[in-house]
Design a protein around this motif. Structure first.
Motif, PDB file in Angstrom:
ATOM      1  N   VAL A 170      45.603 -18.948  63.768  1.00 39.77           N
ATOM      2  CA  VAL A 170      46.965 -18.601  64.457  1.00 39.77           C
ATOM      3  C   VAL A 170      47.522 -17.644  63.940  1.00 39.77           C
ATOM      4  N   LYS A 171      48.952 -18.454  63.028  1.00 43.25           N
ATOM      5  CA  LYS A 171      49.957 -17.551  62.439  1.00 43.25           C
ATOM      6  C   LYS A 171      49.996 -16.221  61.272  1.00 43.25           C
ATOM      7  N   HIS A 219      49.388 -17.711  56.093  1.00 50.93           N
ATOM      8  CA  HIS A 219      48.918 -18.901  56.475  1.00 50.93           C
ATOM      9  C   HIS A 219      48.037 -18.715  56.530  1.00 50.93           C
ATOM     10  N   ASP A 277      48.078 -19.727  72.291  1.00 51.06           N
ATOM     11  CA  ASP A 277      49.023 -19.653  71.235  1.00 51.06           C
ATOM     12  C   ASP A 277      48.438 -18.217  70.732  1.00 51.06           C
ATOM     13  N   ILE A 278      46.886 -18.052  70.812  1.00 48.92           N
ATOM     14  CA  ILE A 278      46.707 -16.092  69.665  1.00 48.92           C
ATOM     15  C   ILE A 278      47.292 -15.950  70.697  1.00 48.92           C
ATOM     16  N   LYS A 314      53.563  -8.696  68.510  1.00 53.57           N
ATOM     17  CA  LYS A 314      53.741  -8.176  67.482  1.00 53.57           C
ATOM     18  C   LYS A 314      53.186  -6.799  67.702  1.00 53.57           C
ATOM     19  N   ALA A 339      49.677 -13.424  63.436  1.00 54.98           N
ATOM     20  CA  ALA A 339      50.729 -12.353  63.834  1.00 54.98           C
ATOM     21  C   ALA A 339      51.052 -11.157  62.238  1.00 54.98           C
ATOM     22  N   THR A 348      50.076 -15.700  72.103  1.00 56.14           N
ATOM     23  CA  THR A 348      51.947 -15.423  72.314  1.00 56.14           C
ATOM     24  C   THR A 348      51.697 -14.902  70.698  1.00 56.14           C
ATOM     25  N   THR A 349      51.487 -15.242  69.981  1.00 55.29           N
ATOM     26  CA  THR A 349      51.318 -14.919  68.267  1.00 55.29           C
ATOM     27  C   THR A 349      51.155 -13.088  68.536  1.00 55.29           C
ATOM     28  N   SER A 379      46.139  -8.235  72.593  1.00 52.47           N
ATOM     29  CA  SER A 379      45.527  -9.370  72.027  1.00 52.47           C
ATOM     30  C   SER A 379      44.711  -9.287  73.554  1.00 52.47           C
ATOM     31  N   GLN A 430      45.786 -24.075  63.056  1.00 53.61           N
ATOM     32  CA  GLN A 430      46.903 -23.821  62.997  1.00 53.61           C
ATOM     33  C   GLN A 430      47.481 -22.138  62.593  1.00 53.61           C
ATOM     34  N   HIS A 452      53.784 -13.771  57.038  1.00 53.21           N
ATOM     35  CA  HIS A 452      52.719 -14.112  58.021  1.00 53.21           C
ATOM     36  C   HIS A 452      51.370 -14.532  57.734  1.00 53.21           C
TER      37      HIS A 452
END
Length: 619
Positions: free
Chosen positions: A536-537, A515, A579-580, A587, A540, A582-583, A603, A533, A512
């Motif tokens: 955000v990835k 990214h 999205d952040i 983890k 992780a 969730t990411t 988070s 995007q 990750h």
């Protein structure tokens, strides 16, 4: 008259070989080793960039190396990279004497740039490596001291020179000698070889071995080799009987107990301060792909890894040279049908057959066999039985090569001086073999050193060995974004960088942190939707989480400040925040499992940080 001439001839012969033994060959071989390493290093400009771990050691932020404000006491409370040992980000690699050696170079020379520090410390490492090779040559003389009495000084002189050159020109040593960040391994090895010299006072050996332990933690695994070699060197000067072996042990008891006691004190200190094992938070599948394996899967794969290290120590490299053997470099053993599962049993069978032969022959051979095995036992950290921070690493082979070089040189000396004079063919073959062997190793070490002096060269070397090394491919992409790493006249190429990053992700989709660097390349191409995007990835990965949050916050402050469509931008921002969450939530369980409750994170912490910096506009 004839007898007088014969005595004069013998005296002259003895004088020549004495002069060669103590002066000519040691100096000549030293110069050869220095030149083979230093020419490729000096062919690069002084203001060069750091390679591999050199950046972490010599960066300006590492105050242990650069600042006088950090006291020696404080330095002893930090790990090798300058992080406090009790910090959850510390890898617990405690090497204060190695760090002090960097500081000494810094203050003694007065250098002010990282490039100069890299340059000078590579030079120091090469000098220390040549000194270590000299110690190996001297050790070979002590181990086979009776050659000088029973045959002549010529055999002992050749043994010393060959042992030294074979050790100095071992290809696996380039990583230690040519990379300043590996000072710990060469310094620890040098101290350990000095400590096993029985001619030195016990207190001096004790202090020198203490410096070795405080230079590199793997020196603790050299203790059996030090103790057994001490006994062998003492016993070989006696009648070589079981009684003289007992007598040698009795005479060495104070020295053996002192060194053993020091080792136990060192282990106890590390146990008290929680430094016995490396920080498991820092283990990544991309770097240490077998670390999480369990049961037979773990045993079979680490057995293969151990066999690879043993073969490397014996000058047989089944996998090639790389600065880091990461994910997919060495494919996992695929069950009992995979032929590689036989590597370790084959090595063990060969060692067992040799042990049986040595034991059945006489005590003389068996003691040498034990000494040989003791040096290869230094590979214990890589067996997977204990937690270590490496996978396959040439620097861990460094101590074991003492045995292969000394006994390999002894085999050549046997052919040259102990076979009947009529066997000219075997003697000629031995001479030609050693000449070709040393020339080949000299060439190999020269070009490997050249590869290690520049980042692109090091990565190309690694990718030649491991085409699917995702970490090396990532770093090749990063070079395309760093003008200082590119040749003069070559501009940044973010599009090429993205192709490298996509290739790394194709090999290892869970990588990750790639990214984050991909986001930087996308911003250079003004592809801001992809940039969002990718950031955000990147969250992780614990490696890039904080930087990604920082870049994300800075970016959205600028977006809202210059927005032409606040409603659309606000909607996209809120979607990205979800999205952040969730990411990161996917983890945090993995991140927090080894952390104290007070250090655990979620988070909410990072989203709150973003919202505190980015004021969400009303529509």
């Amino acid at each position: 008259m004839t007898n007088t001439k014969q005595h004069q001839h013998d005296d002259y012969y003895a004088f020549v070989w004495t002069y060669l033994h103590y002066y000519v060959l040691p100096i000549t071989t030293h110069i050869i080793l220095l030149l083979i390493y230093l020419i490729p290093i000096y062919s690069t400009p002084p203001a060069l960039e750091p390679v591999f771990d050199e950046f972490q050691i010599f960066r300006d932020r590492n105050q242990d190396v650069w600042s006088e404000d950090v006291s020696v006491i404080e330095l002893f409370q930090h790990d090798y990279w300058g992080t406090p040992l009790q910090d959850f980000n510390s890898n617990r690699s405690w090497r204060p004497m190695s760090v002090l050696s960097f500081r000494f170079v810094r203050f003694f020379t007065g250098v002010n740039s990282m490039g100069e520090m890299v340059y000078l410390n590579r030079l120091v490492n090469v000098i220390l490596h040549a000194c270590t090779a000299e110690m190996v040559g001297m050790l070979s003389c002590r181990m086979f001291v009776k050659l000088g009495h029973e045959k002549n000084l010529a055999s002992l002189t050749i043994l010393r020179a060959l042992s030294k050159l074979m050790f100095g020109l071992h290809p696996t040593h380039v990583e230690v000698a040519a990379n300043g960040a590996n000072r710990a391994h060469v310094l620890g090895m040098l101290c350990s070889l000095i400590a096993l010299d029985e001619r030195l006072p016990i207190i001096f050996s004790y202090l020198v071995y203490a410096v070795g332990l405080l230079s590199c933690e793997t020196c603790i695994f050299l203790l059996p080799a030090i103790l057994i070699t001490l006994v062998t060197c003492r016993w070989i000067t006696t009648e070589q009987t079981s009684d003289s072996l007992k007598e040698s042990l009795r005479n060495l008891i104070p020295r053996l107990l002192a060194l053993s006691n020091l080792a136990f004190i060192y282990i106890f200190i590390r146990l008290v301060f929680g430094l016995l094992s490396i920080n498991e938070l820092l283990f990544k599948d991309i770097i240490s792909p077998f670390f999480k394996f369990q049961g037979f899967r773990r045993i079979s794969n680490y057995a293969m890894v151990t066999a690879i290290h043993i073969l490397k120590g014996l000058f047989v490299d089944p996998v090639g040279q790389a600065h880091e053997y990461a994910y997919d470099c060495i494919p996992e053993v695929q069950g009992l049908s995979d032929w590689r599962i036989l590597l370790f049993p084959t090595v063990i069978i060969l060692f067992t057959i040799t042990a049986f032969y040595a034991f059945r022959t006489n005590l003389y051979y068996f003691m040498y066999y034990l000494t040989f095995c003791a040096w290869f036992l230094t590979l214990f950290p890589i067996t997977g039985i204990i937690t270590t921070g490496t996978f396959i690493a040439d620097r861990l082979v460094y101590p074991s090569t003492v045995a292969s070089c000394i006994f390999g040189a002894r085999a050549i000396v046997y052919v040259l001086f102990e076979l009947p004079k009529k066997q000219y063919l075997k003697k000629s073959f031995a001479i030609m073999f050693m000449i070709v062997f040393l020339l080949k190793k000299s060439e190999q070490v020269f070009y490997l050193t050249k590869s290690w002096t520049t980042r692109p060269g090091m990565l190309r070397m690694t990718l030649n060995t491991c085409p699917n090394n995702a970490k090396a491919i990532l770093e090749m992409g990063m070079i395309q974004l760093q003008p200082e790493s590119l040749p003069k006249g070559v501009e940044q190429n973010p599009a090429l960088a993205i192709r490298y990053f996509d290739r790394a992700l194709q090999i290892y989709p869970q990588y990750h942190s790639v990214h984050f660097y991909k986001a930087i390349a996308e911003s250079n191409l003004d592809d801001f939707l992809s940039y969002e995007q990718s950031l955000v990835k990147a969250m992780a990965s614990v490696e890039t989480l904080h930087f990604a949050v920082m870049y994300f916050s800075s970016y959205w402050k600028k977006v809202f400040a210059s927005s032409m469509d606040l409603a659309a931008d606000r909607k996209r921002f809120i979607s990205l925040i979800h999205d952040i969450k969730t990411t990161i939530d996917g983890k945090v369980i993995e991140w927090n499992k080894n952390l104290d409750r007070s250090l655990q994170q979620g988070s909410e912490l990072y989203i709150a940080q973003i919202l505190s910096e980015v004021k969400l506009p009303s529509v």
